[in-house]
Design a protein around this motif. Structure first.
Motif: not given
Length: 135
Positions: A2-8, A17-18
């Protein structure tokens, strides 16, 4: 993994979101997220290390100041941060060394780091922040 950040989704700006297991790791992951949005780097070029030391009244202010300084250095030097070695990460101080590599494929411009709905929160599963960048 899982990536530790994603674009919302956001109406006009870039919202990320990090997440991370602790506060120092959250700063590192926020740096990586910013770097990923700045564009590609030349990994064969010599790196340039910069020491940063910042203070502020709380974690939110520290994170904004940290990312704003990285954004400024990236813009001025046409380099992106690629590695972070924190030496201090408290509620009121951040310090460490950041390695930068030349940008070769700049992505869309990020103008500024904002305070819009900013909150650094500790949860049972680690730390989380939603941060909005003016693009």
């Amino acid at each position: 993994m899982t990536m530790p950040w994603r674009e919302l989704p956001h109406t006009a700006d870039l919202c990320l979101e990090i997440t991370a297991p602790d506060w120092p790791a959250l700063v590192v992951e926020a740096t990586r997220a910013l770097a990923a949005r700045l564009g590609g780097v030349d990994e064969r070029a010599p790196g340039k290390a910069r020491r940063l030391a910042l203070s502020g009244p709380d974690r939110e202010e520290l994170l904004v100041r940290w990312l704003a300084e990285l954004l400024y250095l990236s813009e001025v030097e046409k380099r992106a941060p690629v590695a972070v070695r924190l030496t201090t990460a408290t509620n009121r101080e951040l310090a460490g060394e950041v390695d930068f590599l030349p940008l070769v494929a700049p992505a869309g411009a990020i103008k500024a780091v904002t305070y819009h709905n900013l909150a650094v929160v500790a949860a049972a599963d680690g730390w989380r922040v939603r941060i909005v960048f003016d693009v």
